[in-house]
Design an enzyme around this catalytic site. Structure first.
Site, PDB file in Angstrom:
ATOM      1  N   LYS A 233       0.806  -1.283   0.017  1.00 42.40           N
ATOM      2  CA  LYS A 233      -0.054  -0.101   0.168  1.00 42.40           C
ATOM      3  C   LYS A 233       0.847   1.176  -0.030  1.00 42.40           C
ATOM      4  O   LYS A 233       1.780   1.367   0.901  1.00 42.40           O
ATOM      5  CB  LYS A 233      -0.810  -0.021   1.244  1.00 42.40           C
ATOM      6  N   GLU A 309       9.050   1.167  11.264  1.00 40.72           N
ATOM      7  CA  GLU A 309      10.274   2.333  11.167  1.00 40.72           C
ATOM      8  C   GLU A 309       9.205   3.512  11.380  1.00 40.72           C
ATOM      9  O   GLU A 309       8.502   3.829  10.324  1.00 40.72           O
ATOM     10  CB  GLU A 309      10.832   2.425   9.802  1.00 40.72           C
ATOM     11  N   CYS A 343      12.827  10.873   8.601  1.00 42.51           N
ATOM     12  CA  CYS A 343      12.267  10.403  10.027  1.00 42.51           C
ATOM     13  C   CYS A 343      13.539  10.347  11.001  1.00 42.51           C
ATOM     14  O   CYS A 343      13.459  10.555  11.857  1.00 42.51           O
ATOM     15  CB  CYS A 343      11.817   9.109   9.713  1.00 42.51           C
ATOM     16  N   GLU A 440       8.192  15.859  16.687  1.00 43.70           N
ATOM     17  CA  GLU A 440       8.677  15.462  15.242  1.00 43.70           C
ATOM     18  C   GLU A 440       8.126  16.580  14.218  1.00 43.70           C
ATOM     19  O   GLU A 440       6.792  16.610  14.163  1.00 43.70           O
ATOM     20  CB  GLU A 440       8.426  14.033  14.716  1.00 43.70           C
TER      21      GLU A 440
END
Lengths: 542, 504
Positions: A233, A309, A343, A440
């Site tokens: 996906k 992750e 990330c 973040e």
């Protein structure tokens, strides 16, 4: 060689001493000369954005890929995909939901249970992956243009680093396909014990939008090398390039049903994949909050093992003995690379108090020099953020930084009135408990913090729920050794950052994830271990 | 050596020179003596229970090196499954005790001496602990039997396997880079490991979990099963005595997240979800099974009967990898069934402390009732009850060795994990069919294959989706053999190198 080109991007950014400070990503890898800089206005304006370069690539694949065929969504629905430079629609893509996921999973199931794929020799699988790598290499520029168009990342970054890296990764995994050995195990009695490393079965994989092709390679590469079948996906923001390369993978000889791709949204397509009872393994890259949901869906359904992750708030630590000019450049690169949408971005820049003022001054200068504009233009260093949602989020965090009394050194606003461009932004006087130092942000916002000694900075660097990566800048081998062990992070880059070879494992401590991708470790994610035990009659040895 | 002796029990069962590979044989019973014991001991016999000569010294939680009461002051009873009588009151842990144990473990990991010791020092402590466990093995075994109902001789011959010697052999890698970089990989301990163990093999599963975690330098909070809290506390005490720093190993007694069996797939799902909802801790799960035991047409029927019997009835049928679907080829089905029934009828049930007894009580009333419900379900769904089918006596949780024939794949007794002494025998025609039927389950923990034919063995070995395939043997559990499930039988592997991998 692709491999070379790729490491040049990420590797040489620091180690080239030729031009002093500006061993930047763009300079060394993308071949831009310093003269070029002056010709480009800093912070391109709305005017500049209006003269966008039209990419020379057509969009040929917008349907799902199921059982080797491009097909419409079961519902017939489509959703728009955008050019982040303008926010304009560039294609409409089949919108997958539970029914499309069901069809894709049953194709993958059939391909695993009854198809030719698991019965091929490992060498044949290796050959298909190598042929695929060659085909992608042949179409390098076209694939890179599509990646840049749909994502907003620099064309040269895509063409010279990411697509070559993609090719490198598939050659790496092709090499593993026929090198997966079981073990024979010493027994405590008259037994012959062996372990078989078998593919798990149908792997569900959900990838993000920040590196659509690279994340495809990190996930699809090891799964295929180990003999699994896949339902992938893609992110709703960036559905296009995966379909193109998947088409090439079939051209290279991949049997139908082995790799299926469904485009769509997390709640409607990702969730049914994560909770599917016929999916044997799940891998997800994305935010920590979504990672929790994905893991929970896996737990509630069939207990499929999950690799995650997730997010990060990685410290970049500049020690007092560091070469300030180099450290400034790498810290800048560590944060601003890919519009800050990494990330593992070095998003907490900890600087020793003795060099703090100099470092801050130079970081600010460097950010002010950063060229923002059309990512297709040579010399541009920063393109738009991916979409309005991320764009707004980044601006909200900037406001929060100001409200919490961090000092805004530069940037802080949007650029132009079209698309999702954000000024390179630097905050100083940042405290550990401010949101901009804890969350973040995923945008071009550097937060600079001051520290006094190594024990203190280790403790502060580790005081986070994340543990994805860390950067350390020092000349002292003892300092490097101390930090390397004390920092609770899956990767520690010492005097470099964002070096991403295929063989280097990547993954998070704490809430940055579960498991490792790339390298030998990634194979464990896609293998089952079967112990086989038989008695021995009159053995010659034990 | 401790490690050696552990396996003598389970490993040697099949390698004896002549045929008689049963567990009992290893435990030293000879056939003659067997005859002196009544089959199916009666309630009368249960009245003459042997009193174990062991004192229960440790009933409190072990936190930060100290045995302490529960924060709430509460206790819960631990039972003797032979009689259902209370043998001790044990500190009942709740959230506050877990908090205290975790903060001790956290501190021991973040600031204590444990992670800074050399691996050699850590290995010495663990080896000393192994020696101490060996020294106290009879006492530990008696306690294990008393609290669990398993055969004393089975406990006494099983030692705690140790992962000790891995401690100083955990290497990182250097990695070839694509450019001018030096890349190295460090294998570090994860930190504080939470470990929840079940009641069917309290000491062995303590070892499977605690061994690799400590060898890798982690600190641990163990939650034992509420049915069997005693031996882990004793063993943990011996670890302290061996020099383990305070806080490195903490043991909290108490109840699980649900009433279900700690170790079942349903509880595993809940635990996995809790990990997902909290901090995404990595989870290893060893869960249920419905493992096929496949007897091919070329098999030696007598051997196959004995092994299939062992595969199911061992430990009162309370094994996650029990061979609980006995598939028999149609050509030998009738003979196999007759002999399997005879073996079950010969099985000696009684006080697990008595020599010659082959089967003790089930762990508790909940499991006992569940097994009897499944037996009723088998009868109702028209499987043929060949023998057994009921409780024994009126006290404790003894169940008759039970055999069903004419079992169909869709019956509950062929699909669910019964976890008791109930063998279900199914008929098959050819290999492709039996592979398909054997794999048609949500589980994938283990499988047994009985054949002389090398091709058949090779085909089944690859075709069966299970974490362990035993060929012409069953329940061989060396420390070096990885164990774990495909599909809904679990996530990850325990024992051997891969057991270590999941904690690093």
């Amino acid at each position: 060689m692709a491999a070379r080109a790729l490491s040049r991007l990420l590797s040489r950014s620091i180690s080239s001493s030729s031009s002093g400070v500006s061993a930047s990503l763009l300079r060394s890898s993308l071949g831009r000369k310093s003269e070029g800089w002056t010709n480009i206005s800093r912070f391109s304006t709305a005017a500049a954005v209006e003269e966008l370069i039209t990419p020379q690539v057509s969009i040929n694949y917008t349907q799902h890929l199921i059982n080797g065929q491009f097909v419409d969504a079961a519902s017939g629905k489509t959703f728009p995909t955008y050019d982040p430079r303008t926010g304009e629609v560039i294609a409409r893509v089949a919108e997958g939901d539970a029914e499309d996921i069901n069809r894709a999973v049953s194709a993958a199931r059939e391909a695993f249970d009854n198809g030719p794929w698991p019965k091929m020799t490992a060498y044949e699988r290796c050959r298909i992956l190598l042929r695929f790598a060659d085909l992608v290499e042949k179409h390098n520029d076209e694939i890179a243009a599509l990646e840049s168009w749909n994502n907003g990342k620099l064309y040269e970054q895509a063409a010279k680093a990411e697509v070559p890296m993609f090719v490198r990764l598939f050659r790496y995994y092709a090499g593993w396909a026929d090198k997966i050995h079981g073990l024979t195990v010493p027994a405590d009695g008259d037994y012959h014990v062996q372990t078989l490393h078998e593919p798990i079965g149908v792997a569900g994989q959900i990838i993000p939008w920040n590196f659509p092709l690279l994340m495809f390679a990190w996930k699809v590469g090891p799964a295929l090398a180990c003999g699994n079948t896949i339902v992938l996906k893609t992110a709703e923001q960036t559905p296009l390039t995966a379909l193109v390369v998947a088409k090439l993978l079939h051209e290279a000889g991949l049997p139908a049903g082995v790799l299926n791709i469904v485009s769509g949204y997390g709640p409607t397509a990702g969730a049914p994949l994560a909770s599917h009872m016929d999916v044997d393994k799940l891998a997800f890259t994305g935010s920590t909050d979504t990672g929790k949901t994905v893991l929970e869906l896996a737990a509630r359904s069939n207990l499929k093992p999950v690799t995650l992750e997730l997010g990060g708030k990685s410290p970049f630590i500049v020690c007092e003995d560091a070469d300030v000019n180099k450290a400034v450049e790498i810290a800048h690169f560590a944060l601003f690379f890919n519009q800050g949408q990494c990330c593992c971005a070095g998003s907490r820049t900890f600087v020793h108090e003795r060099i703090y003022d100099e470092f801050l001054e130079k970081s600010k200068e460097r950010a002010l020099r950063r060229v923002v504009g059309d990512p297709f233009k040579k010399g541009v260093e920063q393109g738009p953020q991916i979409d309005s949602k991320q764009f707004e989020k980044v601006l909200r965090y900037i406001k929060s930084g100001i409200d919490s009394n961090a000092t805004l050194e530069c940037g802080g606003g949007r650029l132009g009135s079209k698309g999702f461009f954000v000024q390179p932004t630097v905050f100083s006087n940042v405290q550990d408990d401010m949101l901009i130092a804890k969350d973040e942000i995923f945008g071009p916002v550097q937060t600079i913090l001051k520290f006094k000694d190594i024990d203190e900075v280790i403790q502060r660097a580790n005081a986070t729920r994340y543990g994805l990566a860390a950067g350390v800048f020092t000349k002292n081998v003892s300092t490097a050794n101390t930090m390397m062990r004390a920092l609770r992070a899956g990767t520690v880059w010492i005097n470099c950052f964002d070096v991403f070879d295929a063989a280097i494992p990547f993954g998070g401590y704490k809430m940055s994830g579960i498991g490792r991708e790339k390298g030998i470790y990634s194979l464990h994610n896609y293998l089952q271990v079967k112990a086989v035990v038989t008695p021995l009659n009159n053995p010659a040895w034990l | 050596m401790a490690a050696r002796r552990i396996f003598s029990l389970v490993s040697r069962s099949q390698c004896l020179p002549r045929f008689h590979p049963s567990l009992l044989h290893i435990l030293g019973r000879d056939t003659q003596r067997g005859r002196n014991i009544n089959k199916f001991s009666t309630a009368a016999e249960a009245d003459e229970l042997i009193t174990p000569s062991v004192k229960i010294r440790y009933t409190k939680n072990l936190i930060n090196g100290e045995f302490v009461d529960a924060a709430s002051g509460k206790t819960f009873p631990a039972y003797d499954p032979r009689s259902g009588e209370v043998i001790a009151h044990v500190a009942e842990g709740d959230q506050e005790d877990i908090n205290r144990a975790v903060s001790a473990a956290r501190k021991a990991f973040d600031e204590g001496p444990w992670p800074k010791m050399t691996p050699y020092e850590r290995s010495r402590i663990l080896l000393r602990a192994a020696d101490l466990v060996e020294k106290h093995s009879d006492e530990l075994a008696a306690l294990e039997t008393w609290n669990n109902g398993k055969l004393y001789e089975q406990s006494a011959n099983i030692e705690v396997p140790m992962f000790v010697r891995w401690a100083d052999k955990i290497h990182g890698l250097t990695v070839p880079a694509d450019g001018n970089y030096h890349v190295q990989v460090l294998h570090e301990p994860i930190g504080v490991a939470g470990q929840i163990i079940p009641w069917n093999f309290p000491l062995l599963l303590f070892a499977w979990k605690v061994g690799p975690a400590l060898a890798c330098g982690n600190t641990v909070v163990v939650k034992t099963a509420e049915q069997t809290p005693l031996t882990a506390l004793f063993a943990a005490h011996l670890f302290q005595e061996a020099g383990l720093p305070p806080g490195v190993l903490n043991v909290v007694s108490g109840f699980g997240p649900t009433a279900a069996f700690t170790g079942s797939t349903d509880t595993g799902k809940i635990i996995y979800q809790l990990a997902a909802k909290s901090n995404l801790k990595a989870v290893t799960l060893e869960l249920g099974g419905k493992s096929p035991f496949i007897v091919c047409e070329d098999a030696d029927v007598d051997k196959a009967v004995e092994l299939a019997h062992f595969a199911l009835f061992f430990n009162q049928g309370q094994c996650c990898c029990a061979g609980s679907r006995t598939y028999v080829h149609q050509r030998i089905y009738d003979e196999f069934l007759e002999k399997a029934k005879a073996a079950a009828l010969k099985r000696v049930v009684g006080d697990p402390f008595k020599k010659g007894v082959e089967q003790g009580p089930q762990i508790d009333s909940q499991q006992f009732e569940k097994i009897l419900r499944y037996i009723r379900s088998g009868v109702q769904s028209n499987a043929t009850l060949e023998c057994g089918g009921d409780r024994i006596g009126t006290k404790g949780f003894f169940v008759q060795p039970t055999v069903f024939s004419n079992v169909q794949d869709d019956m509950a007794i062929a699909k669910d994990e019964i976890f008791g002494p109930v063998q279900t025998i199914l008929k098959f025609k050819d290999n492709d069919e039996v592979i398909r039927r054997a794999n048609n389950t949500r589980y994938g923990l283990a499988a047994g294959v009985f054949t002389k034919n090398l091709d058949t063995a090779n085909t089944l070995m690859r075709g069966l989706r299970a974490g362990t395939v035993w060929i012409n043997c069953f329940d061989v559990f060396d420390a070096a053999i990885p164990f774990g499930g495909y599909k809904m039988s679990g996530v990850g592997r325990e024992k051997v190198e891969l057991g270590l991998m999941y904690r690093l």
